[in-house]
Scaffold this active site. Structure first.
Site, short mmCIF file in Angstrom:
data_model
loop_
_atom_site.label_atom_id
_atom_site.label_comp_id
_atom_site.label_asym_id
_atom_site.label_seq_id
_atom_site.Cartn_x
_atom_site.Cartn_y
_atom_site.Cartn_z
N CYS A 76 1.27 -1.02 -0.38
CA CYS A 76 -0.22 0.15 -0.61
C CYS A 76 0.67 0.84 0.30
O CYS A 76 1.45 1.16 0.84
CB CYS A 76 -0.82 0.05 0.95
N GLU A 77 0.54 2.32 -1.23
CA GLU A 77 2.15 3.29 -1.35
C GLU A 77 1.08 4.07 -0.10
O GLU A 77 1.42 5.39 0.26
CB GLU A 77 1.55 4.19 -2.34
N HIS A 78 -0.09 4.34 0.90
CA HIS A 78 0.01 5.27 1.61
C HIS A 78 0.44 4.70 2.64
O HIS A 78 0.82 5.95 3.89
CB HIS A 78 -1.94 5.07 1.88
N HIS A 79 1.10 3.22 3.30
CA HIS A 79 0.82 3.19 4.55
C HIS A 79 2.06 1.94 4.69
O HIS A 79 2.68 1.47 5.41
CB HIS A 79 0.13 2.06 5.32
N GLN A 118 -4.72 -0.70 -4.98
CA GLN A 118 -5.16 -1.68 -5.77
C GLN A 118 -6.15 -1.44 -6.65
O GLN A 118 -6.08 -2.12 -7.79
CB GLN A 118 -6.47 -2.33 -4.98
N HIS A 146 -6.41 -5.77 2.67
CA HIS A 146 -5.41 -4.32 3.48
C HIS A 146 -4.66 -4.91 4.43
O HIS A 146 -5.88 -4.77 5.58
CB HIS A 146 -5.98 -3.06 3.18
N CYS A 148 -3.39 -2.33 5.70
CA CYS A 148 -3.62 -1.43 6.98
C CYS A 148 -4.42 -1.56 7.31
O CYS A 148 -4.80 -0.26 8.28
CB CYS A 148 -3.31 0.23 5.78
#
Length: 186
Positions: A76-79, A118, A146, A148
């Site tokens: 995940c590019e956010h976390h 995703q 996920h 996250c």
């Protein structure tokens, strides 16, 4: 990939969370993380189109080709924590243009090996197949858990996110799309 910079950053993170990066269990962690990142982010240096060569041009097969339950993982590019699951990839060949079945799995793998969303992963797999094979249609369905959402935040272990990308005939023909979706669920 700048592995030395990754090692320094991991060491800084360990110190920032209050750990001693020189203690026995953590001494080699920065190096292990750098080597792991080189592997799990290898898709940053690969083009998924390189995997989709047309192997058969004279075949008369113009019916659905579906590879389902392709296991994958991404970050995940956010976390920067993993998400993982299964991808289902189908296409309707045009003009006898077929590729190797394993090549569809390689496209999923390559697209996943980078910081990712995703929704983007699903669309990129579909677009790669459209561009390289020029089929009548493409359908990609991705279901993933996920971390996250499991490890932090709402902490909902086992919840799945499902995304789809439909192109060509699958966009316009509900019957064709339903046939593919039925086979994916079968």
């Amino acid at each position: 990939m700048d592995k030395e910079k990754i090692k320094r950053a991991v060491r800084d993170i360990l110190e920032a969370i209050g750990e001693d990066p020189d203690r026995e269990g953590l001494q080699d962690t920065p190096d292990r993380i750098a080597r792991m990142y080189e592997e799990i982010f290898s898709g940053l240096k690969e083009d998924p189109k390189d995997h989709l060569q047309i192997f058969f041009q004279e075949e008369k097969h113009e019916e659905l080709v579906l590879v389902k339950d392709i296991p994958f993982y991404s970050m995940c590019e956010h976390h920067l924590v993993p998400f993982f699951g299964k991808a289902h990839v189908g296409y309707l060949p045009k003009g006898g243009k077929l590729t190797g079945l394993s090549k569809l799995a390689r496209v999923v793998e390559t697209v996943g090996k980078k910081p990712q969303l995703q929704e983007r992963l699903t669309a990129q797999v579909a677009e790669t197949i459209v561009e390289m094979l020029d089929p009548y249609g493409v359908i990609v369905v991705v279901e993933a858990e996920h971390m996250c959402m499991t490890m932090r935040g709402v902490k909902k272990s086992g919840s799945k996110t499902i995304t789809s990308a439909v192109r060509g005939l699958f966009e316009r023909d509900v019957k064709a799309r339903n046939e593919a979706m039925t086979l994916i669920k079968f």
